[in-house]
Scaffold this motif. Structure first.
Motif, PDB file in Angstrom:
ATOM      1  N   ILE A   4      -8.004 -10.166  -0.263  1.00  0.00           N
ATOM      2  CA  ILE A   4      -9.057  -9.254  -0.727  1.00  0.00           C
ATOM      3  C   ILE A   4      -9.721  -8.658   0.508  1.00  0.00           C
ATOM      4  O   ILE A   4     -10.217  -9.395   1.368  1.00  0.00           O
ATOM      5  CB  ILE A   4     -10.092 -10.013  -1.580  1.00  0.00           C
ATOM      6  N   GLU A   5      -9.700  -7.327   0.593  1.00  0.00           N
ATOM      7  CA  GLU A   5     -10.212  -6.646   1.776  1.00  0.00           C
ATOM      8  C   GLU A   5     -11.295  -5.643   1.396  1.00  0.00           C
ATOM      9  O   GLU A   5     -11.031  -4.664   0.696  1.00  0.00           O
ATOM     10  CB  GLU A   5      -9.078  -5.915   2.490  1.00  0.00           C
ATOM     11  N   ALA A  57      -9.340  -3.135  -1.208  1.00  0.00           N
ATOM     12  CA  ALA A  57      -8.003  -3.399  -1.729  1.00  0.00           C
ATOM     13  C   ALA A  57      -7.834  -4.885  -2.034  1.00  0.00           C
ATOM     14  O   ALA A  57      -8.465  -5.744  -1.409  1.00  0.00           O
ATOM     15  CB  ALA A  57      -6.948  -2.968  -0.716  1.00  0.00           C
ATOM     16  N   ILE A  58      -6.966  -5.167  -3.020  1.00  0.00           N
ATOM     17  CA  ILE A  58      -6.570  -6.543  -3.345  1.00  0.00           C
ATOM     18  C   ILE A  58      -5.058  -6.564  -3.489  1.00  0.00           C
ATOM     19  O   ILE A  58      -4.476  -5.704  -4.159  1.00  0.00           O
ATOM     20  CB  ILE A  58      -7.220  -7.033  -4.654  1.00  0.00           C
ATOM     21  N   SER A  59      -4.428  -7.550  -2.855  1.00  0.00           N
ATOM     22  CA  SER A  59      -2.986  -7.712  -3.002  1.00  0.00           C
ATOM     23  C   SER A  59      -2.662  -9.162  -3.332  1.00  0.00           C
ATOM     24  O   SER A  59      -3.379 -10.088  -2.933  1.00  0.00           O
ATOM     25  CB  SER A  59      -2.250  -7.286  -1.732  1.00  0.00           C
ATOM     26  N   VAL A  60      -1.590  -9.346  -4.090  1.00  0.00           N
ATOM     27  CA  VAL A  60      -1.080 -10.673  -4.434  1.00  0.00           C
ATOM     28  C   VAL A  60       0.360 -10.730  -3.941  1.00  0.00           C
ATOM     29  O   VAL A  60       1.212  -9.970  -4.408  1.00  0.00           O
ATOM     30  CB  VAL A  60      -1.143 -10.918  -5.950  1.00  0.00           C
ATOM     31  N   ASP A  61       0.617 -11.592  -2.968  1.00  0.00           N
ATOM     32  CA  ASP A  61       1.933 -11.658  -2.326  1.00  0.00           C
ATOM     33  C   ASP A  61       2.399 -10.291  -1.839  1.00  0.00           C
ATOM     34  O   ASP A  61       3.583  -9.944  -1.944  1.00  0.00           O
ATOM     35  CB  ASP A  61       2.970 -12.262  -3.288  1.00  0.00           C
ATOM     36  N   GLY A  62       1.472  -9.493  -1.350  1.00  0.00           N
ATOM     37  CA  GLY A  62       1.806  -8.186  -0.791  1.00  0.00           C
ATOM     38  C   GLY A  62       1.851  -7.058  -1.805  1.00  0.00           C
ATOM     39  O   GLY A  62       2.033  -5.895  -1.420  1.00  0.00           O
TER      40      GLY A  62
END
Length: 244
Positions: A4-5, A57-62
């Motif tokens: 989470i950025e 931005a939010i990423s899960v495993d990229g």
């Protein structure tokens, strides 16, 4: 990992998440604490794409959860357990568990049902597979909800106040299941008001206040006088929880 950025979420003029930065590594159990309205549940909903960010931005495993195709992949890697169960009332416990594996993951029906029955057996509900949600107690429904999330073999389990609608006895039932999952190395992001339980199972504790992440520490440091307790807002929160 879940990354989470600088996540920002607003509802009209109200800022609910204010530039949150947080990373969850595989194998961690991260509990999120904070008062009502601090943004805890909104953060979970943003991770699984139920709410869209207004910034960051939010990423899960990229996989970027803001992009529909990538969100579908991210959801295959994470399972969510909701506060109010969210089971399909017209489906049995078994059917609730097998829906996503069959429809989304395209598993053979026989395989999905066998795996679902094994999950129900593991939480003491092997004899409730053909029961509908209305025929189950609150604690049983929440255990079915946990099994449904686990049925897709997620890398990450997101839990949003899963005991808040339960009485103390049912809460104890569900917490035993979660403690077992933690011991088995299941990665969890756990929004909760159960402070002592969070202290028992968490590798890290995050504290949100008015949409801001104010403390992110290993559990032992969070409860130390010169750690998380050195933050006046954390100290006040924990003091109030002990009075309750």
């Amino acid at each position: 990992m879940i990354k989470i950025e600088s996540a920002k979420k607003t509802f009209g003029s109200l800022t609910v998440l204010d530039h949150i930065d947080l990373t969850v590594e595989p194998g961690e159990v991260v509990s999120i604490l904070g008062s009502s309205g601090s943004g805890k549940s909104t953060l979970i909903r943003c991770i699984n794409g139920l709410e869209k960010l207004n910034g960051g931005a939010i990423s899960v495993d990229g996989f970027d959860v803001s992009r529909p195709k990538e969100l579908a992949e991210a959801r295959k890697r994470s399972g969510t357990v909701f506060q109010l169960f969210n089971l399909y009332p017209h489906m049995t416990a078994l059917q609730n568990l097998t829906l996503a594996p069959i429809e989304v993951l395209k598993r053979p029906k026989a395989q999905a049902e066998a795996e679902a029955r094994a999950l129900l057996e593991s939480v003491g509900l092997g004899d409730r597979a053909d029961f509908y949600p209305a025929q189950l107690s609150g604690g049983q429904r929440q255990r079915v909800g946990i099994c449904r999330a686990l049925a897709v073999n997620p890398r990450y389990l997101l839990l949003d106040e899963v005991t808040s609608a339960l009485d103390p006895e049912m809460t104890a039932e569900v917490l035993r299941i979660l403690a077992k999952l933690a011991e088995e190395g299941t990665t969890m992001v756990f929004v909760t008001h159960e402070v002592e339980f969070a202290r028992t199972i968490s590798s890290r504790i995050v504290f949100l206040d008015k949409g801001r992440l104010v403390v992110d520490l290993p559990t032992e440091r969070f409860f130390a006088a010169d750690g998380g307790m050195a933050n006046p807002r954390v100290a006040q929160f924990l003091s109030n929880m002990r009075k309750d």
